[in-house]
Design an enzyme around this catalytic site. Structure first.
Site, PDB file in Angstrom:
ATOM      1  N   HIS A 194       4.500 -26.489  42.995  1.00 40.80           N
ATOM      2  CA  HIS A 194       3.515 -26.389  44.074  1.00 40.80           C
ATOM      3  C   HIS A 194       3.417 -27.769  44.726  1.00 40.80           C
ATOM      4  CE1 HIS A 194      -0.181 -25.618  46.194  1.00 40.80           C
ATOM      5  NE2 HIS A 194      -0.214 -24.377  45.759  1.00 40.80           N
ATOM      6  N   ARG A 197      -2.970 -26.866  53.595  1.00 39.34           N
ATOM      7  CA  ARG A 197      -1.878 -27.038  54.552  1.00 39.34           C
ATOM      8  C   ARG A 197      -1.893 -25.904  55.565  1.00 39.34           C
ATOM      9  NH1 ARG A 197       2.813 -26.209  52.236  1.00 39.34           N
ATOM     10  NH2 ARG A 197       1.859 -25.530  50.294  1.00 39.34           N
TER      11      ARG A 197
END
Ligand SMILES: Cc1cc2nc3c(=O)[nH]c(=O)nc-3n(C[C@H](O)[C@H](O)[C@H](O)COP(=O)(O)OP(=O)(O)OC[C@H]3O[C@@H](n4cnc5c(N)ncnc54)[C@H](O)[C@@H]3O)c2cc1C
Length: 573
Positions: A236, A258
């Site tokens: 991740h 994000r």
């Protein structure tokens, strides 16, 4: 040694283990069911940590076919397609079961329908959630239901070996340690479910819960079973980097940061993703993670050797409103996510690989069933965010049903191979008989070598180096003892046992990574950066023979759709 017996023994109390217990008890109320778990029931494992949510095709316009295609394309065609089809279709039943039978409340739209949010790699917004604490909702409701039924519990009981019957043809039971007393327990069972949840905690930066150390995969290898797709470890991009003296380092800052427009900055305070992918920070997990490591290798780093995530341009109040949990988590470690910069680094998150198993959760060893993150084949080369908890609940329930049907027809209480018990006891007792040494230092070495040589970028030289280093590390572990003689709650002893499992499974990851001479999904080889043709696509299996890890290949069967084709009509696609 204490000896117990039960009809069905379930190892692990995550989504897979608890669903299996409920289904087995419902399908066969007359059978005794026991859940044995390394932690406390409902309080351990990764299902509880699920933030984002649960993928399922529910809304008009979405379909099981679409979810299936996203899963197969995300998995880079390595998936066992029948398993993936089971995942997407049974998830539609399972989510209703969670809401209507088990009492979960998921977030809803104003019209009362279940709210589903966007997750990376999917062509439809299908992620069901409860705010950003979805896992707590699921695991709390499951645990309540298990506690309300006649299901026995062995908490703080660690499984250490799957023990075959005397004739070797089937499983007889499981050797365990009662962690509270430090005493050994043998649990004889007609059927056993492996649901200990994998967990790539052999990497320097990792997200899974501390109780996970790949014990299930290690026990399966020791019992002669094959694992598949072990080279496929998902990283991740945004693990929190808060220094080496806190376990918070490595924990996930969710993808939504994000997604909402967060920037990644180098140590120089400048954005860098434009150098690597036109989608910038919204590229897929594997691409962002690789880009971050490339930037780190260029030396453009923060004080702790990572990068920054920057949310300031979205407005402090808005960031606090959207990401309350993340803002609080960062504040705990001295970072201001809403108004400042936070240090991040890619972190090992999930293992797509695991025990080879069938749609009904049977394995090659009669009496042993497997479900959840311990298994391989459902996700292929990469897992879509949101397909993990769907996987564990879907196949956990199936395993419960299968065991309930299998036990009356085939399940016997078999006499165990006492020599195998004695051999496993000897391994567990090894550190008690040695002079005490520094287990922590060995663990740090494992972290570093897996991160450097079997991490996000791999090549033959590094993988070969890791192969040798892992064998040497295992030998040193065998010569390293633990402090103190009381085994009750002896955490150093359990650290030693954790390392034993992690080193073996690290060897499996390394061998599998060497065998795949191409880049595909989560596996990237700097010396073979291209993805090979899908013609003759094979998955890699690993097994333990005579102490050596042996790899094999099996052709992927495209049972439902071939590469280049789709289950969706031209319009829908
Ligand atoms: C921070 C985080 C966020 C995540 N977010 C998402 C998300 O948003 N959506 C999604 O789909 N997936 C997510 N995942 C992945 C998801 O959590 C897993 O895919 C899934 O929950 C695994 O379920 P499981 O039942 O297989 O294992 P787990 O839930 O991990 O349970 C494993 C159990 O086995 C026990 N155990 C381990 N070793 C032993 C042993 N030797 N003996 C006895 N018991 C043992 C453990 O104590 C635990 O009870 C996330 C994971 C993490 C770490």
């Amino acid at each position: 040694m204490k000896r117990l017996s039960t009809d069905i023994l379930i190892l692990g109390s995550g989504g897979a283990g608890l669903f299996a217990a409920l289904h087995a008890k419902k399908a066969a109320p007359g059978l005794s069911v026991t859940v044995a778990v390394k932690g406390l029931l409902g309080k351990c494992g990764c299902t509880r940590m699920v933030q984002g949510g649960y993928n399922v095709a529910l809304a008009p316009g979405d379909s099981a076919e679409r979810h299936f295609m996203d899963t197969i394309e995300g998995g880079k065609w390595l998936n066992e397609q029948d398993l993936a089809w089971t995942l997407v279709t049974v998830a539609q039943q399972r989510i209703r079961e969670l809401e209507t039978e088990l009492g979960c409340f998921f977030d809803r739209n104003p019209d009362g329908t279940v709210h589903q949010k966007a997750f990376a790699g999917q062509t439809f917004d299908r992620t069901v959630h409860k705010g950003d604490l979805t896992g707590i909702e699921i695991i709390n409701r499951l645990a309540e239901q298990v506690c309300a039924r006649d299901i026995a519990r062995l908490e703080e009981h660690r499984a250490v070996a799957l023990i075959r019957a005397r004739d070797g043809d089937a499983l007889a039971g499981v050797l365990m340690i009662d962690m509270q007393t430090g005493k050994f327990v043998f649990v004889q069972a007609r059927a056993v479910l492996l649901a200990t949840g994998g967990g790539p905690t052999m990497y320097k930066y990792h997200t899974p819960s501390g109780d996970k150390s790949c014990d299930g995969m290690a026990m399966a290898l020791q019992a002669g079973l094959s694992l598949r797709d072990m080279e496929m470890v998902q990283f991740h991009p945004t693990g929190l980097l808060a220094g080496s003296d806190t376990r918070m380092t490595g924990t996930v800052l969710e993808e939504g940061l994000r997604g909402a427009g967060g920037y990644l900055l180098g140590g120089d305070g400048q954005r860098f993703m434009h150098k690597y992918d036109p989608r910038l920070e919204r590229a897929t997990r594997d691409i962002v993670s690789r880009s971050m490591i490339a930037e780190i290798r260029r030396g453009n780093t923060t004080p702790n050797g990572g990068l920054w995530i920057d949310m300031r341009h979205l407005g402090t109040a808005e960031v606090r409103r959207l990401f309350k949990g993340m803002v609080e988590r960062c504040a705990d470690c001295g970072f201001d996510l809403a108004g400042g910069l936070v240090e991040v680094i890619p972190t090992a998150h999930y293992m797509m690989g695991g025990v080879v198993f069938a749609r009904d959760c049977t394995t090659a060893l009669p009496g042993l069933f497997a479900a959840g993150e311990d298994t391989g084949g459902v996700h292929g080369g990469n897992r879509l965010g949101g397909n993990g908890v769907a996987n564990s609940t879907v196949f956990g329930g199936i395993a419960g049903d299968s065991m309930a049907a299998w036990v009356p027809a085939h399940g016997k209480l078999r006499e165990p191979d006492e020599a195998a018990i004695a051999a496993s006891l000897a391994v567990c007792r090894r550190p008690i008989e040695q002079a005490s040494g520094d287990i922590g230092a060995l663990r740090e070495e494992l972290y570093e070598l897996m991160w450097d040589d079997v991490g996000i970028f791999r090549d033959a030289a590094g993988l070969r180096r890791a192969e040798g280093a892992l064998v040497a590390l295992d030998e040193r572990l065998d010569r390293t003892g633990i402090a103190g003689r009381s085994l009750a709650f002896n955490v150093t002893w359990h650290d030693w046992l954790n390392l034993k499992s992690l080193i073996l499974v690290s060897r499996a990851i390394t061998a599998s990574s060497l065998a795949r001479e191409e880049s595909r999904g989560a596996h990237f080889r700097s010396d073979f950066p291209a993805t090979a043709s899908n013609d003759d696509l094979a998955f890699i299996t690993v097994a333990l023979r005579g102490g050596e890890i042996v790899c094999d290949r099996e052709t992927v069967r495209f049972t439902r759709v071939k590469p280049g084709e789709s289950l969706l009509g031209a319009d829908a696609a």
